[in-house]
Scaffold this motif. Structure first.
Motif, short mmCIF file in Angstrom:
data_model
loop_
_atom_site.label_atom_id
_atom_site.label_comp_id
_atom_site.label_asym_id
_atom_site.label_seq_id
_atom_site.Cartn_x
_atom_site.Cartn_y
_atom_site.Cartn_z
N CYS B 9 2.40 -14.19 5.23
CA CYS B 9 3.52 -13.35 4.70
C CYS B 9 2.93 -13.47 2.46
O CYS B 9 2.28 -12.61 2.66
N GLY B 10 2.26 -14.84 2.94
CA GLY B 10 1.63 -15.13 1.11
C GLY B 10 0.57 -14.65 0.85
O GLY B 10 0.11 -14.21 0.27
N GLY B 11 -0.64 -13.87 2.15
CA GLY B 11 -1.58 -13.54 2.07
C GLY B 11 -1.48 -12.24 1.81
O GLY B 11 -2.19 -11.74 1.15
N ARG B 12 -0.20 -11.36 2.97
CA ARG B 12 -0.17 -9.94 2.14
C ARG B 12 0.07 -9.54 1.00
O ARG B 12 -0.04 -8.73 0.67
N VAL B 13 0.97 -10.44 0.24
CA VAL B 13 0.92 -10.83 -0.65
C VAL B 13 -0.06 -10.74 -1.77
O VAL B 13 -0.40 -9.96 -2.73
N LEU B 14 -1.00 -11.59 -1.96
CA LEU B 14 -1.97 -11.83 -2.63
C LEU B 14 -2.76 -10.40 -2.25
O LEU B 14 -3.33 -9.43 -3.23
N ILE B 15 -3.15 -9.72 -0.64
CA ILE B 15 -4.32 -8.42 -0.68
C ILE B 15 -3.16 -6.76 -1.10
O ILE B 15 -3.17 -6.41 -1.53
N THR B 16 -1.25 -7.83 -1.40
CA THR B 16 -1.17 -6.27 -1.49
C THR B 16 -1.40 -6.38 -3.38
O THR B 16 -1.53 -5.51 -4.05
N GLY B 17 -1.13 -7.59 -4.17
CA GLY B 17 -1.71 -7.47 -5.16
C GLY B 17 -3.65 -7.28 -5.46
O GLY B 17 -3.08 -6.40 -6.22
N PHE B 18 -3.75 -7.19 -4.54
CA PHE B 18 -5.65 -7.19 -4.94
C PHE B 18 -5.78 -5.34 -5.24
O PHE B 18 -6.17 -4.64 -6.23
N PHE B 19 -4.90 -4.76 -3.90
CA PHE B 19 -5.59 -3.39 -4.16
C PHE B 19 -4.28 -3.06 -4.63
O PHE B 19 -4.86 -1.54 -4.52
N LEU B 149 -6.59 5.88 -3.12
CA LEU B 149 -6.19 6.23 -1.16
C LEU B 149 -6.98 4.34 -0.80
O LEU B 149 -6.64 3.83 0.26
N VAL B 150 -8.16 3.84 -1.64
CA VAL B 150 -8.78 3.10 -1.45
C VAL B 150 -7.35 1.51 -0.98
O VAL B 150 -6.89 0.41 -0.32
N GLY B 151 -6.76 1.73 -3.08
CA GLY B 151 -5.11 1.15 -2.75
C GLY B 151 -4.08 0.90 -1.95
O GLY B 151 -3.93 -0.46 -1.89
N GLY B 152 -4.61 2.51 -1.56
CA GLY B 152 -2.92 2.65 -0.54
C GLY B 152 -3.09 2.02 0.75
O GLY B 152 -2.49 1.70 1.22
N VAL B 153 -4.75 2.45 1.46
CA VAL B 153 -4.40 2.11 2.29
C VAL B 153 -4.95 0.61 2.86
O VAL B 153 -4.26 -0.45 3.63
N GLY B 154 -5.25 0.07 1.87
CA GLY B 154 -5.46 -1.26 1.52
C GLY B 154 -4.02 -2.31 1.42
O GLY B 154 -3.68 -2.94 2.23
N ILE B 155 -2.83 -1.46 0.70
CA ILE B 155 -1.56 -2.30 1.47
C ILE B 155 -0.98 -1.96 2.34
O ILE B 155 0.00 -2.83 2.77
N TYR B 156 -0.74 -0.64 2.70
CA TYR B 156 -0.88 -0.27 4.25
C TYR B 156 -0.84 -0.65 5.03
O TYR B 156 0.30 -1.96 5.86
N ALA B 157 -3.00 -1.56 5.13
CA ALA B 157 -3.10 -1.87 6.31
C ALA B 157 -2.35 -3.36 6.28
O ALA B 157 -2.02 -4.09 6.88
N ALA B 158 -2.19 -3.82 5.01
CA ALA B 158 -1.78 -4.86 4.87
C ALA B 158 -0.41 -6.34 5.55
O ALA B 158 -0.12 -7.00 6.07
N TRP B 159 0.24 -4.99 5.29
CA TRP B 159 2.04 -4.25 5.27
C TRP B 159 2.33 -4.46 7.29
O TRP B 159 2.72 -4.58 8.12
N PHE B 160 1.31 -3.26 7.50
CA PHE B 160 1.72 -2.41 9.10
C PHE B 160 0.63 -2.38 9.10
O PHE B 160 0.33 -1.82 10.90
N GLY B 161 -0.39 -2.98 9.23
CA GLY B 161 -1.90 -2.32 10.13
C GLY B 161 -1.85 -3.99 11.12
O GLY B 161 -0.91 -4.46 11.41
N LYS B 162 -3.24 -3.68 11.86
CA LYS B 162 -3.55 -3.84 13.69
C LYS B 162 -4.04 -5.44 13.12
O LYS B 162 -4.04 -6.50 13.63
N SER B 163 -5.00 -5.05 11.98
CA SER B 163 -5.43 -6.25 11.67
C SER B 163 -5.05 -8.23 11.46
O SER B 163 -5.56 -9.79 11.76
N GLY B 164 -3.53 -7.81 11.00
CA GLY B 164 -3.51 -9.12 9.82
C GLY B 164 -2.52 -9.44 12.08
O GLY B 164 -1.80 -10.71 11.85
N GLY B 165 -1.96 -8.80 12.55
CA GLY B 165 -1.08 -9.14 13.61
C GLY B 165 -2.22 -9.92 15.17
O GLY B 165 -2.70 -10.14 15.07
N THR B 166 -1.09 -11.07 15.83
CA THR B 166 -1.82 -11.43 16.65
C THR B 166 -1.90 -11.35 17.90
O THR B 166 -1.13 -10.34 18.03
#
Lengths: 124, 548
Positions: B9-19, B149-166
């Motif tokens: 979750c912390g990582g996602r917040v960081l990525i959200t801040g970046f994007f 687009l890059v920012g929006g996709v990055g934020i979306y991927a951070a919370w709903f993307g597959k890469s963060g999933g187990t």
């Protein structure tokens, strides 16, 4: 609720080019919009998962409960294998829409009696 | 909640801040651009009225926004009252131009005592214009939208993307659904290609069309009236543009134009422009080319210039986008190659294998990277040197720069090493048949082009390996594992090095070549030759191993 594959003959390994015949049986709480039966391969292991659906059959507006026979010609490759980083498996999958309730049955596609084991002869 | 999920979750917040920074900047600049375009174009929505031209004059004293302007006084009736105005455009700079032809055409369109069209503000009828502002800035809208687009996709991927999933989370979705999501990449490449095409057509279409059309224009004698360099101030300094005004007669009427060529724009660098101006002194006579259909249109120089090479920039975007689309469509096309029909079409003829990364391409990539790195580092180093010369140098900056300078030097060393490797003998490998099935044998032939006698040892190795690519945070990594390695030939005899042939047997119980976006089984023939006190010969040739 039940959703399952049945085969007349139990086989552990399927040969490339062979015909895969079976039946899908389902008994659902509501009438689905459609059911998809898919033949696919997928990877597991270190890398991000890759998957590809090779054959697909769609049952439109099926009843709440029923059965459907299907038949897929198995492709020549990729063969099932297991390595140190990658494992490739074949599967039959049925997905009920909407809701995406699903069932999956893993298969082995190959010429031996099991999947190819890459770690068997790997150099040190 | 487990520790792992808290960290995630912390990582996602960081990525959200970046994007979020990308997204916010994109939204901000998109808003600015839209507002600017609206200000320039809102007069198009004003009331269209007939006006009478009372006075016109052509002024030539403008500065940054162009030297030429039409000064006009006109009157119109609005709401039962007569108004007089001298306002040409809403923003004063929109009335000035560096294109004399444009002003000349307006003078012809607004003759004194003639009737014309003006646009009057519905809220304030005393506010009126004859011409609208330019909306060309809208062409830049895709740039901030890319950030959005890059920012929006990055934020979306951070919370709903597959890469963060187990793997367990991935399992929740049916596999047949996961295999349908490749349209995104195709759309991204198409967008990239579209930007390139739009820039190419928008910036280079009109000049190229003008150049081609001018080939049929009439050669006419013209006299130079003005020959000067226009200077434009910007945040980055000054830019310069040639301004040569010339007059010519067509059927007894005198016209003027300052169109030097079809690609004249303001840019840095004065000397080449001064050379052009010296060729066209005031009062000198030259041949210009006049459009017989519209005598206000003429050009002094209708040849090609280096400026046309700038078209290569949007061309690179276009080519990259199209190449990406082709690669993705090819990947899709390869889906069904496991069928018996396609198997029959496979390469069974002899095949000269392609080297993976030739010495020349290695040198090129390293050269570009080393040049980029050292130019950027050089800018900072020169700043540090200037600071020391001015007596305000910082030793902290010197220490900070040392690792970057060392990397730059290592890159230069790498470039030199690759340059020397260019003079090595080059191996050529031929396989018959071109692809080999598991458990089968093929004929392998090699030949060394160049002086094989320079090599002290020579080795050909067959290698099969797994390559798995995965994401760690926002970067991707590839792990490799060799599952089969076999030395096929090893010799110190120069004759055997120069040319050789041997049977290549692929084991039966291993995996054939397999290529998916993230997971691969790769078969390689590795050629390694050692040379004393010189870079070694190291090349890899990929071969295709198929299922039996």
């Amino acid at each position: 609720m039940s959703l399952e594959f049945r085969f007349r003959e139990e086989a552990a390994v399927f040969r490339p080019g062979e015909l895969l015949r079976g039946e899908l049986h389902w008994d659902l709480p509501e009438e689905p919009r459609h059911i998809v039966i898919a033949l696919l391969w997928y990877t597991t292991g270190k890398g991000t998962r890759d998957t590809e659906t090779i054959r697909e059959e769609k049952i439109l507006q099926p009843p709440r409960g029923g059965e459907r026979a299907f038949e897929f010609e198995l492709p020549l490759e990729p063969l099932s294998f297991s390595g140190q980083l990658i494992t490739l498996s074949w599967a039959l999958e049925a997905v009920v829409y909407p809701g995406k309730e699903s069932t999956r049955m893993d298969l082995v596609l190959g010429y031996g009696d099991r999947e190819i084991d890459l770690s068997a002869n790997a150099p040190d | 909640m487990s520790t792992a999920s808290t960290a995630s979750c912390g990582g996602r917040v960081l990525i959200t801040g970046f994007f979020g920074v990308f997204f916010g900047m994109g939204v901000f600049f998109t808003g600015m651009l839209v507002q600017e375009v609206w200000q320039a174009t809102k007069t198009r929505f004003w009331t269209k009225l007939e006006c009478r031209v009372l006075e016109t004059d052509l002024r030539t004293d403008g500065e940054d926004s162009g030297p030429y302007s039409l000064q006009v006084r006109y009157s119109y009736n609005a709401g039962g009252r007569t108004y007089e105005s001298t306002q040409l455009a809403l923003k004063e700079e929109d009335g000035w131009t560096d294109d004399y032809q444009k002003v000349q055409r307006m003078m012809l369109a607004y003759p004194v005592d003639g009737l014309g069209t003006c646009w009057v503000s519905p809220e304030n009828p005393s506010d009126s214009v004859l011409v609208h502002g330019s909306a060309w800035m809208i062409l830049f809208l895709p740039l901030p939208l890319i950030f959005v687009l890059v920012g929006g996709v990055g934020i979306y991927a951070a919370w709903f993307g597959k890469s963060g999933g187990t793997e367990e989370e991935e399992e929740e979705e049916p596999l047949s659904d996961q295999s349908k999501g490749r349209l995104g990449g195709l759309a991204f490449c198409a967008f990239f290609a579209f930007i390139g095409l739009a820039a190419l057509v928008g910036f280079f279409g009109p000049p190229v069309v003008g150049l081609l059309l001018s080939l049929t224009w009439e050669p006419t004698t013209c006299v130079i009236d003005r020959s000067t360099l226009l200077t434009t101030r910007s945040d980055d300094g000054y830019t310069y543009q040639i301004d040569i005004l010339y007059r010519y007669d067509v059927d007894g009427d005198e016209y003027r134009s300052n169109n030097y060529n079809f690609l004249s724009f303001s840019s840095s660098g004065k000397s080449s422009k001064h050379r052009v101006l010296h060729r066209y002194p005031i009062g000198s006579e030259h041949t210009c080319y006049v459009n017989p259909g519209d005598p206000t249109e003429a050009v002094l120089h209708r040849g090609l210039s280096l400026g046309y090479l700038l078209a290569l920039i949007p061309l690179v975007f276009l080519a990259a986008g199209v190449a990406g689309m082709v690669a993705m469509l090819r990947k899709n096309g390869a889906k069904h190659r496991g069928s018996r029909e396609s198997r029959g079409q496979r390469q069974r003829q002899p095949l000269v294998l392609k080297s993976r990364g030739s010495p020349l391409s290695r040198l090129f990539v390293l050269l570009v990277f080393a040049a980029f790195w050292n130019i950027v580092v050089g800018i900072f180093v020169s700043q540090v040197v200037r600071d020391f010369s001015a007596g305000r140098g910082s030793w902290f900056m010197v220490l900070f720069m040392i690792p970057f300078v060392l990397v730059g030097l290592a890159l230069i060393g790498g470039v030199l090493y690759s340059l020397l490797a260019l003079f090595n003998p080059r191996p050529q490998v031929r396989l018959t048949p071109g692809c080999v099935a598991l458990g089968e044998t093929a004929d392998l032939q090699w030949r060394l082009r160049g002086r094989a006698s320079r090599l002290t040892t020579f080795r050909v190795t067959l290698e099969g390996r797994e390559e798995a690519t995965y994401r760690v945070g926002t970067s991707s990594r590839t792990d490799r594992h060799v599952f089969h390695q076999q030395v096929l030939a090893e010799t110190e005899d120069p004759h055997q090095m120069a040319r050789g042939k041997l049977p290549l047997a692929i084991p039966a119980h291993v995996m054939h070549t397999f290529t998916a976006p993230n997971n691969k089984i790769v078969w390689m023939l590795k050629v390694h030759g050692e040379i004393d006190k010189w870079p070694d010969v190291k090349e890899e040739f990929e071969l295709e191993v198929i299922a039996p």
